[in-house]
Scaffold this motif. Sequence first.
Motif, PDB file in Angstrom:
ATOM      1  N   MET A   1      -5.292  74.533  23.700  1.00 24.74           N
ATOM      2  CA  MET A   1      -5.865  75.619  22.934  1.00 24.74           C
ATOM      3  C   MET A   1      -5.659  75.320  21.450  1.00 24.74           C
ATOM      4  O   MET A   1      -4.816  74.527  21.071  1.00 24.74           O
ATOM      5  N   GLU A   2      -6.406  76.009  20.617  1.00 27.66           N
ATOM      6  CA  GLU A   2      -6.376  75.728  19.197  1.00 27.66           C
ATOM      7  C   GLU A   2      -5.060  76.151  18.536  1.00 27.66           C
ATOM      8  O   GLU A   2      -4.499  75.410  17.740  1.00 27.66           O
ATOM      9  N   LEU A   3      -4.532  77.333  18.890  1.00 21.51           N
ATOM     10  CA  LEU A   3      -3.334  77.831  18.225  1.00 21.51           C
ATOM     11  C   LEU A   3      -2.032  77.509  18.942  1.00 21.51           C
ATOM     12  O   LEU A   3      -0.968  77.530  18.328  1.00 21.51           O
ATOM     13  N   ILE A   4      -2.081  77.243  20.230  1.00 26.21           N
ATOM     14  CA  ILE A   4      -0.844  77.001  20.981  1.00 26.21           C
ATOM     15  C   ILE A   4      -1.130  76.083  22.159  1.00 26.21           C
ATOM     16  O   ILE A   4      -2.244  76.079  22.697  1.00 26.21           O
ATOM     17  N   GLY A   5      -0.131  75.299  22.537  1.00 24.82           N
ATOM     18  CA  GLY A   5      -0.310  74.405  23.674  1.00 24.82           C
ATOM     19  C   GLY A   5       0.980  73.707  24.041  1.00 24.82           C
ATOM     20  O   GLY A   5       2.009  73.865  23.382  1.00 24.82           O
ATOM     21  N   VAL A   6       0.928  72.938  25.093  1.00 29.35           N
ATOM     22  CA  VAL A   6       2.056  72.131  25.544  1.00 29.35           C
ATOM     23  C   VAL A   6       1.975  70.799  24.797  1.00 29.35           C
ATOM     24  O   VAL A   6       0.948  70.126  24.862  1.00 29.35           O
ATOM     25  N   PRO A   7       3.029  70.434  24.058  1.00 27.51           N
ATOM     26  CA  PRO A   7       2.982  69.167  23.321  1.00 27.51           C
ATOM     27  C   PRO A   7       2.784  67.972  24.256  1.00 27.51           C
ATOM     28  O   PRO A   7       3.316  67.941  25.367  1.00 27.51           O
ATOM     29  N   VAL A  51       6.708  80.282  31.735  1.00 27.37           N
ATOM     30  CA  VAL A  51       6.860  80.068  33.173  1.00 27.37           C
ATOM     31  C   VAL A  51       5.591  80.594  33.832  1.00 27.37           C
ATOM     32  O   VAL A  51       5.218  81.748  33.626  1.00 27.37           O
ATOM     33  N   VAL A  52       4.922  79.724  34.579  1.00 22.53           N
ATOM     34  CA  VAL A  52       3.657  80.062  35.215  1.00 22.53           C
ATOM     35  C   VAL A  52       3.798  79.857  36.717  1.00 22.53           C
ATOM     36  O   VAL A  52       4.352  78.847  37.163  1.00 22.53           O
ATOM     37  N   HIS A  53       3.308  80.816  37.480  1.00 24.70           N
ATOM     38  CA  HIS A  53       3.354  80.716  38.937  1.00 24.70           C
ATOM     39  C   HIS A  53       2.016  80.174  39.443  1.00 24.70           C
ATOM     40  O   HIS A  53       0.961  80.498  38.906  1.00 24.70           O
ATOM     41  N   PRO A  86      -4.395  68.132  37.851  1.00 25.46           N
ATOM     42  CA  PRO A  86      -5.443  69.091  37.480  1.00 25.46           C
ATOM     43  C   PRO A  86      -5.042  70.543  37.742  1.00 25.46           C
ATOM     44  O   PRO A  86      -5.332  71.430  36.946  1.00 25.46           O
ATOM     45  N   THR A  87      -4.355  70.769  38.855  1.00 22.79           N
ATOM     46  CA  THR A  87      -3.918  72.118  39.192  1.00 22.79           C
ATOM     47  C   THR A  87      -2.902  72.625  38.170  1.00 22.79           C
ATOM     48  O   THR A  87      -3.005  73.761  37.694  1.00 22.79           O
ATOM     49  N   VAL A  92      -1.543  76.173  33.693  1.00 30.81           N
ATOM     50  CA  VAL A  92      -0.847  76.395  32.418  1.00 30.81           C
ATOM     51  C   VAL A  92      -1.840  76.801  31.329  1.00 30.81           C
ATOM     52  O   VAL A  92      -1.594  77.754  30.587  1.00 30.81           O
ATOM     53  N   VAL A  93      -2.961  76.118  31.234  1.00 35.02           N
ATOM     54  CA  VAL A  93      -3.938  76.437  30.183  1.00 35.02           C
ATOM     55  C   VAL A  93      -4.475  77.851  30.342  1.00 35.02           C
ATOM     56  O   VAL A  93      -4.613  78.585  29.358  1.00 35.02           O
ATOM     57  N   LEU A  94      -4.753  78.275  31.556  1.00 32.30           N
ATOM     58  CA  LEU A  94      -5.260  79.628  31.768  1.00 32.30           C
ATOM     59  C   LEU A  94      -4.217  80.702  31.458  1.00 32.30           C
ATOM     60  O   LEU A  94      -4.573  81.843  31.166  1.00 32.30           O
TER      61      LEU A  94
END
Length: 144
Positions: A1-7, A51-53, A86-87, A92-94
Amino acid sequence: MELIGVPTGSELTLELRLQSVSEGVLVSGSVTAPLEGECGRCLRPINTTTVVHLSELFAYPDSTTAETTDEDEVSRLEGDLLDLEPTLRDTVVLALPTNPVCREDCPGLCSECGVPWDDLPDDHSHEAVDPRWAALGKIKASEE
């Protein structure tokens, strides 16, 4: 994403359970990932974790699921292997916020000077002159 993401290159912590079910392998659990970005209100850096389930079915090649769904609708096993990338990426992105904030009550930036409200004194203000009266202000300034 533009403002935040996983490095890029960050380590993710996976706590997963793989279960054999009639149609394939059900993968469920959680992913813990570091996040870096900037606040959408005050533009300060954000460094946190999320933390994402997740829960995803990886269908057997010749299962009923393979016959009743489109190719891209359900993940597939490739022999005895399953590709989690991919999963994990999609999950995480969603879950990322579309407008991340450093804290819920972040006041943002002053619309006039662009300085974060947290850095400004409580009595901070800007004199707003109505443009229709601006010419009168010039006359008053020339008289003084």
